[in-house]
Motif scaffolding. Structure first.
Motif, PDB file in Angstrom:
ATOM      1  N   LEU A 174       6.880   5.702   4.253  1.00  0.00           N
ATOM      2  CA  LEU A 174       6.570   5.688   2.827  1.00  0.00           C
ATOM      3  C   LEU A 174       6.084   4.301   2.425  1.00  0.00           C
ATOM      4  O   LEU A 174       5.086   4.153   1.730  1.00  0.00           O
ATOM      5  N   SER A 175       6.789   3.293   2.877  1.00  0.00           N
ATOM      6  CA  SER A 175       6.449   1.905   2.581  1.00  0.00           C
ATOM      7  C   SER A 175       5.460   1.382   3.619  1.00  0.00           C
ATOM      8  O   SER A 175       5.170   2.065   4.611  1.00  0.00           O
ATOM      9  N   PRO A 176       4.908   0.174   3.428  1.00  0.00           N
ATOM     10  CA  PRO A 176       3.903  -0.350   4.365  1.00  0.00           C
ATOM     11  C   PRO A 176       4.378  -0.331   5.820  1.00  0.00           C
ATOM     12  O   PRO A 176       5.430  -0.878   6.154  1.00  0.00           O
ATOM     13  N   ALA A 177       3.597   0.295   6.676  1.00  0.00           N
ATOM     14  CA  ALA A 177       3.968   0.452   8.081  1.00  0.00           C
ATOM     15  C   ALA A 177       3.585  -0.787   8.883  1.00  0.00           C
ATOM     16  O   ALA A 177       2.741  -1.589   8.472  1.00  0.00           O
ATOM     17  N   ILE A 178       4.206  -0.922  10.052  1.00  0.00           N
ATOM     18  CA  ILE A 178       3.826  -2.000  10.962  1.00  0.00           C
ATOM     19  C   ILE A 178       2.359  -1.830  11.352  1.00  0.00           C
ATOM     20  O   ILE A 178       1.903  -0.742  11.690  1.00  0.00           O
ATOM     21  N   GLY A 179       1.615  -2.916  11.239  1.00  0.00           N
ATOM     22  CA  GLY A 179       0.192  -2.887  11.541  1.00  0.00           C
ATOM     23  C   GLY A 179      -0.699  -2.608  10.347  1.00  0.00           C
ATOM     24  O   GLY A 179      -1.927  -2.718  10.443  1.00  0.00           O
ATOM     25  N   SER A 180      -0.094  -2.259   9.200  1.00  0.00           N
ATOM     26  CA  SER A 180      -0.881  -1.988   7.996  1.00  0.00           C
ATOM     27  C   SER A 180      -0.880  -3.197   7.068  1.00  0.00           C
ATOM     28  O   SER A 180      -0.042  -4.087   7.174  1.00  0.00           O
ATOM     29  N   ALA A 181      -1.815  -3.205   6.136  1.00  0.00           N
ATOM     30  CA  ALA A 181      -1.872  -4.261   5.125  1.00  0.00           C
ATOM     31  C   ALA A 181      -1.185  -3.752   3.859  1.00  0.00           C
ATOM     32  O   ALA A 181      -1.601  -2.734   3.303  1.00  0.00           O
ATOM     33  N   PRO A 182      -0.143  -4.409   3.396  1.00  0.00           N
ATOM     34  CA  PRO A 182       0.543  -3.969   2.181  1.00  0.00           C
ATOM     35  C   PRO A 182      -0.298  -4.243   0.942  1.00  0.00           C
ATOM     36  O   PRO A 182      -1.294  -4.985   1.009  1.00  0.00           O
ATOM     37  N   PRO A 183       0.067  -3.674  -0.197  1.00  0.00           N
ATOM     38  CA  PRO A 183      -0.691  -3.929  -1.428  1.00  0.00           C
ATOM     39  C   PRO A 183      -0.708  -5.407  -1.800  1.00  0.00           C
ATOM     40  O   PRO A 183       0.292  -6.114  -1.645  1.00  0.00           O
ATOM     41  N   ALA A 184      -1.832  -5.860  -2.289  1.00  0.00           N
ATOM     42  CA  ALA A 184      -1.962  -7.242  -2.763  1.00  0.00           C
ATOM     43  C   ALA A 184      -1.487  -7.288  -4.211  1.00  0.00           C
ATOM     44  O   ALA A 184      -2.278  -7.367  -5.159  1.00  0.00           O
ATOM     45  N   SER A 185      -0.191  -7.226  -4.383  1.00  0.00           N
ATOM     46  CA  SER A 185       0.402  -7.113  -5.709  1.00  0.00           C
ATOM     47  C   SER A 185       0.283  -8.417  -6.492  1.00  0.00           C
ATOM     48  O   SER A 185       0.356  -9.512  -5.925  1.00  0.00           O
ATOM     49  N   ARG A 186       0.146  -8.264  -7.793  1.00  0.00           N
ATOM     50  CA  ARG A 186       0.144  -9.410  -8.693  1.00  0.00           C
ATOM     51  C   ARG A 186       1.504  -9.469  -9.392  1.00  0.00           C
ATOM     52  O   ARG A 186       1.645  -9.182 -10.585  1.00  0.00           O
ATOM     53  N   ASN A 187       2.516  -9.826  -8.614  1.00  0.00           N
ATOM     54  CA  ASN A 187       3.873  -9.925  -9.127  1.00  0.00           C
ATOM     55  C   ASN A 187       4.020 -11.089 -10.099  1.00  0.00           C
ATOM     56  O   ASN A 187       3.292 -12.082 -10.016  1.00  0.00           O
ATOM     57  N   GLU A 188       4.947 -10.946 -11.013  1.00  0.00           N
ATOM     58  CA  GLU A 188       5.231 -12.025 -11.940  1.00  0.00           C
ATOM     59  C   GLU A 188       5.891 -13.194 -11.203  1.00  0.00           C
ATOM     60  O   GLU A 188       6.543 -13.008 -10.177  1.00  0.00           O
ATOM     61  N   THR A 189       5.724 -14.370 -11.738  1.00  0.00           N
ATOM     62  CA  THR A 189       6.376 -15.562 -11.206  1.00  0.00           C
ATOM     63  C   THR A 189       7.144 -16.244 -12.324  1.00  0.00           C
ATOM     64  O   THR A 189       7.059 -15.862 -13.497  1.00  0.00           O
ATOM     65  N   ALA A 190       7.873 -17.283 -11.960  1.00  0.00           N
ATOM     66  CA  ALA A 190       8.625 -18.037 -12.963  1.00  0.00           C
ATOM     67  C   ALA A 190       7.702 -18.648 -14.014  1.00  0.00           C
ATOM     68  O   ALA A 190       8.102 -18.873 -15.157  1.00  0.00           O
ATOM     69  N   ALA A 191       6.438 -18.885 -13.626  1.00  0.00           N
ATOM     70  CA  ALA A 191       5.486 -19.488 -14.557  1.00  0.00           C
ATOM     71  C   ALA A 191       4.843 -18.467 -15.488  1.00  0.00           C
ATOM     72  O   ALA A 191       4.376 -18.818 -16.579  1.00  0.00           O
ATOM     73  N   THR A 192       4.810 -17.186 -15.090  1.00  0.00           N
ATOM     74  CA  THR A 192       4.088 -16.185 -15.879  1.00  0.00           C
ATOM     75  C   THR A 192       4.993 -15.181 -16.576  1.00  0.00           C
ATOM     76  O   THR A 192       4.541 -14.493 -17.496  1.00  0.00           O
ATOM     77  N   ALA A 193       6.242 -15.063 -16.155  1.00  0.00           N
ATOM     78  CA  ALA A 193       7.140 -14.063 -16.733  1.00  0.00           C
ATOM     79  C   ALA A 193       7.569 -14.460 -18.139  1.00  0.00           C
ATOM     80  O   ALA A 193       7.869 -15.627 -18.409  1.00  0.00           O
ATOM     81  N   ALA A 194       7.601 -13.482 -19.026  1.00  0.00           N
ATOM     82  CA  ALA A 194       8.046 -13.753 -20.391  1.00  0.00           C
ATOM     83  C   ALA A 194       9.508 -14.147 -20.416  1.00  0.00           C
ATOM     84  O   ALA A 194       9.940 -14.974 -21.218  1.00  0.00           O
ATOM     85  N   ASP A 195      10.284 -13.546 -19.542  1.00  0.00           N
ATOM     86  CA  ASP A 195      11.709 -13.868 -19.434  1.00  0.00           C
ATOM     87  C   ASP A 195      12.000 -14.203 -17.983  1.00  0.00           C
ATOM     88  O   ASP A 195      12.260 -13.316 -17.175  1.00  0.00           O
ATOM     89  N   GLY A 196      11.922 -15.488 -17.644  1.00  0.00           N
ATOM     90  CA  GLY A 196      12.081 -15.901 -16.257  1.00  0.00           C
ATOM     91  C   GLY A 196      13.401 -15.520 -15.655  1.00  0.00           C
ATOM     92  O   GLY A 196      13.510 -15.249 -14.460  1.00  0.00           O
ATOM     93  N   GLY A 197      14.454 -15.443 -16.470  1.00  0.00           N
ATOM     94  CA  GLY A 197      15.770 -15.107 -15.954  1.00  0.00           C
ATOM     95  C   GLY A 197      15.849 -13.715 -15.371  1.00  0.00           C
ATOM     96  O   GLY A 197      16.648 -13.454 -14.481  1.00  0.00           O
ATOM     97  N   ARG A 198      14.993 -12.796 -15.867  1.00  0.00           N
ATOM     98  CA  ARG A 198      15.028 -11.425 -15.368  1.00  0.00           C
ATOM     99  C   ARG A 198      14.286 -11.263 -14.046  1.00  0.00           C
ATOM    100  O   ARG A 198      14.315 -10.197 -13.455  1.00  0.00           O
ATOM    101  N   LEU A 199      13.605 -12.288 -13.612  1.00  0.00           N
ATOM    102  CA  LEU A 199      12.897 -12.208 -12.338  1.00  0.00           C
ATOM    103  C   LEU A 199      13.850 -12.146 -11.164  1.00  0.00           C
ATOM    104  O   LEU A 199      13.478 -11.713 -10.081  1.00  0.00           O
ATOM    105  N   CYS A 200      15.079 -12.611 -11.348  1.00  0.00           N
ATOM    106  CA  CYS A 200      16.036 -12.675 -10.241  1.00  0.00           C
ATOM    107  C   CYS A 200      17.441 -12.484 -10.791  1.00  0.00           C
ATOM    108  O   CYS A 200      17.873 -13.232 -11.674  1.00  0.00           O
TER     109      CYS A 200
END
Length: 319
Positions: A174-200
């Motif tokens: 279901l998830s990225p298999a060995i040998g495949s390229a996973p999605p190039a996700s644009r995940n939030e970071t501490a610099a871009t998240a509206a609420d940095g505390g919820r990132l972790c």
């Protein structure tokens, strides 16, 4: 797997990873209560004995691969067992749901995740003791329902127990298999998240939230992406596997990029982060090791042993 042999396989209700981990916490609380002093300094009562309980920790089993098969085992007072003899007999389940074909059997290896900060939650029966589990690899060769008869022999010589579990072997991951390229996700970071505390949900937040996967995937450096939620995990695995990764971060950060994805955008409403759904991660925690070319080299679902993590990291930095 070996040549099929028909056997009767009267199936019990399967106990999945989430159910096992709920049992860990419930049994641990019961054990603590049984040992507590009552009012007026009364003597401690003996803990109520429970059945030995194995539970399946991994969920993605795929034909044509040497699938990683892991079990957690609770003893009769709800404490994780680390040194029992665990034997598994694998069967394919026929359409009647009762008859199975014996396909192979194996002794499982006791392993453990240890290190600074890697322990069962405070207050549980296994607190401070690392995270023990049992591991083997199995070459499943047909996509269908399988069964596992788990025979656990405690080291104290008490009567072995036998439990039968169900699981599905899939035609592909279901998830990225060995040998495949996973999605190039644009995940939030501490610099871009509206609420940095919820990132972790780790307290304090971990430092692995400063890079966007899309900006570094396949750009010449290896990448580790871990999906985990230390505060909201179904059991005591997300926190320990994240701590294990952080324990190795300093030694590898000059050669490897690290990204932690907190599973939940909103735990109360059960809303996943977009990166979780993009990667189709079926459970947490899940750790992916991605090579310089942007393709998955290895994957570790659920908890892993120290030697598994070290081997995956060394594979990333090999010439």
């Amino acid at each position: 797997m070996s040549r099929p042999t028909d056997v009767r396989f009267a199936l019990q209700r399967p106990l999945g990873r989430r159910a096992l981990l709920r049992g860990v916490l419930a049994a641990s609380t019961a054990g603590i209560g049984a040992y507590a002093f009552g009012c007026g300094g009364k003597r401690r009562a003996a803990p109520a004995l429970l059945p030995i309980t194995p539970g399946l920790l991994t969920q993605e089993f795929v034909i044509g691969q040497d699938s990683r098969f892991t079990l957690g085992v609770l003893d009769r007072i709800g404490k994780p067992m680390k040194d029992a003899a665990v034997h598994v007999r694998f069967v394919t389940i026929q359409d009647d749901g009762v008859t199975g074909s014996l396909r192979g059997e194996v002794d499982m290896h006791p392993v453990e995740l240890k290190g600074a900060g890697v322990e069962a939650p405070t207050g549980s029966a296994g607190a401070g003791a690392g995270v023990p589990f049992y591991l083997t690899r199995a070459p499943f060769d047909v996509a269908r329902t399988w069964g596992a008869e788990v025979i656990v022999a405690p080291k104290d010589g008490t009567e072995p127990s036998s439990t039968r579990l169900l699981f599905e072997v899939l035609p592909g991951t279901l998830s990225p298999a060995i040998g495949s390229a996973p999605p190039a996700s644009r995940n939030e970071t501490a610099a871009t998240a509206a609420d940095g505390g919820r990132l972790c949900s780790r307290d304090p937040a971990c430092p692995l939230h400063d890079q966007v996967i899309a900006d570094i995937l396949g750009k010449g450096r290896p990448l580790v992406v871990q999906f985990s939620t230390p505060r909201h995990c179904a059991g005591p695995f997300c926190g320990p596997v994240l701590e294990a990764l952080l324990n190795r971060h300093a030694a590898y950060r000059d050669r490897v990029d690290f990204v932690h994805i907190e599973v939940w955008r909103d735990f109360a409403s059960r809303t996943y982060r977009e990166t979780v759904t993009e990667w189709k991660v079926p459970s947490e925690p899940y750790t992916f090791f991605i090579g310089r070319d942007g393709k998955v080299l290895s994957r570790l679902e659920a908890v892993f042993a120290d030697e598994e993590l070290d081997a995956s990291l060394e594979q990333l930095v090999a010439p």
